[in-house]
Design an enzyme around this catalytic site. Structure first.
Site: not given
Ligand code: PLP
Length: 487
Positions: A73, A75, A250, A279, A282, A288
């Site tokens: 974890y 955060e 974007d 992203t 692509k 991903r």
């Protein structure tokens, strides 16, 4: 030379045994997952992948995702975590952000978004915080929203929920998150959409500027999922500045072309936009995931993405982003990106020389939008018939599509994946020929009531086999993951 060849052979052999062993370990627990994983490789190897948003990440990128970083974890941000023991995650995240800043020439990068949609949500939230919340708090001399009275909080919430966003419409090639009404972005903002010129299919900057002047958005969104042309981001920024909007770009689809310096100057969004999202999987050819790049003044708000917008960061994926971004900084990546664009032209020319109609009559990025109405088909029928022949595409609306967003009249095709396999001009011309052959030999079906169906179809006898054989010849010449042998 031979030394390079020896090194590459050694990497291939290591990769092969890594995957053989990994599958054996997985099979010892759930053999059906090992089998599906093996089958997926076979399927990807044996089909013509023309989905414009897909690619093949390197084995180094893929292997990086399969580690114990997944167990941690983290955060918060680098050096400022809500969990103990994040020193190695800090190394990983700092490196991913550094590679992103260097590669794109961005003052600030945030490597945590789990996907492109998540990156957009972080960006929207950060822009709202920067433009609306932070000034409101300053005026009230409050440090954060917890210090506001109930009435002040109600006022601020209303203000945050009433901001205006102007984005490209879905049917013109924009993304769902650019203000499409049913999407969260269309509900959280008072939205309007801009489209393309009905005659040419091209962006009309004058019409867009007029709309922006009238609507006065807080956020102007540029970028697309299915627009086959380059965008002038300098002009977009001019329009945003004139109306006091924040320009968000974007670049999910074309980040690889930005990274590979195919899009430079006015076509490079990074120097012009306040915030850029993308992203990583692509055309950029990474794992991903998503990224946010921003001008320095938005950084504090973007940094609060997790845990205020996003779930805990995927540290194993951030590690893979760092590896992919390191790859994209190599000179080979520039050659790849140029080839992606060159191949899209070859594909477009291949279609047009055979009489097929493309939206905007061509392309100057990585994708083409084929209008299949001339073949008497819907996008749905074309997509299915092509899939029968081993050609993987996706149906897509064309501007002012008479068949709507479900059946559509178009097929979107992109070159990033097959270019990674090594396809060049001749292969993409042949791909166009094969696709035209399939579509010319597909007949639309009829409904039970006897009317024309938008979904059913019949493919001519032997067409699928013929196309599969022709594809196999090309695919065998350009093997996918040649270093991985699972036999
Ligand atoms: N933005 C654009 C322009 C896209 O084309 C996509 C891909 O579908 C996304 C965002 C969403 O990316 P993801 O599926 O990673 O959330």
């Amino acid at each position: 030379g031979t030394r390079l060849q020896r090194m590459s052979d050694r990497i291939d052999s290591l990769t092969s045994s890594a995957y053989q062993q990994a599958l054996e370990v997985i099979a010892s627990v759930e053999p059906r997952i090992a089998e599906a994983t093996r089958q997926e490789l076979d399927d990807q190897r044996s089909s013509l992948k023309l989905i414009a948003s897909e690619n093949y990440a390197s084995p180094a990128v893929l292997l990086t995702m399969g580690t114990w970083f997944s167990d941690k974890y983290a955060e918060g941000t680098v050096g400022h975590r809500f969990y103990a023991g994040c020193q190695n995650v800090d190394t990983v995240e700092a490196l991913a952000a550094e590679h992103a800043r260097e590669l794109f020439g961005a003052p600030y990068a945030y490597a945590q978004p789990h996907s492109g949609i998540d990156a957009n949500l972080v960006a929207y939230w950060a822009i709202l915080a920067h433009r609306v919340e932070t000034p409101a708090l300053a005026k009230l001399e409050a440090k954060n929203v917890n210090e506001l009275s109930a009435a002040q909080w109600e006022t601020l919430r209303n203000e945050l929920g009433n901001q205006r966003l102007l984005g490209m419409s879905l049917d013109a090639g924009g993304h769902l998150t650019h203000g499409f009404r049913p999407n969260i972005s269309g509900k959280m903002f008072h939205q309007q959409q801009y489209g393309t010129d009905p005659e040419t299919g091209l962006l009309d900057y004058d019409a867009l500027a007029a709309k922006a002047r009238e609507f006065k958005p807080l956020i102007l969104v540029a970028g697309y999922s299915a627009y086959p042309r380059r965008v002038d981001f300098a002009k977009m920024r001019e329009i945003a500045d004139e109306v006091g909007a924040t320009l968000m770009v974007d670049m999910a689809h074309f980040a690889g072309l930005v990274a590979g310096k195919v899009f430079t100057g006015d076509e490079d969004p990074v120097p012009h936009a306040h915030v850029v999202t993308t992203t990583t999987h692509k055309s950029l050819r990474g794992p991903r995931g998503g990224l946010v790049l921003a001008q320095e003044d938005f950084a504090p708000e973007v940094d609060r993405g997790c845990p205020m917008v996003l779930g805990g960061p995927l540290s194993h994926v951030m590690a893979a982003k760092a590896v992919a971004l390191a790859e994209a900084r190599q000179p080979e990546f520039r050659a790849y990106a140029q080839q992606v664009a060159d191949n899209a032209k070859s594909l477009a020319d291949g279609f047009m020389s055979r009489g097929a109609k493309l939206v905007t009559d061509g392309t100057d990025n990585h994708l083409v939008l084929l209008d299949v109405s001339g073949f008497g088909l819907t996008g749905r029928q074309a997509e299915s018939a092509l899939l029968d022949a081993g050609v993987v595409t996706n149906r897509n609306s064309v501007p002012q599509d008479p068949n709507g967003a479900w059946y559509t009249s178009g097929i979107r095709l992109g070159t990033p994946a097959l270019t990674t396999r090594g396809f060049g001009h001749d292969e993409f011309d042949r791909v166009a020929e094969l696709i035209v052959h399939v579509l010319q030999n597909t007949q639309p079906g009829t409904t039970k009531a006897g009317g024309p169906s938008k979904a059913s179809y019949t493919l001519g006898e032997g067409v699928a086999d013929k196309v599969r054989d022709a594809s196999a010849e090309m695919l065998d010449k350009h093997p996918l993951y040649p270093g991985i042998d699972l036999s």
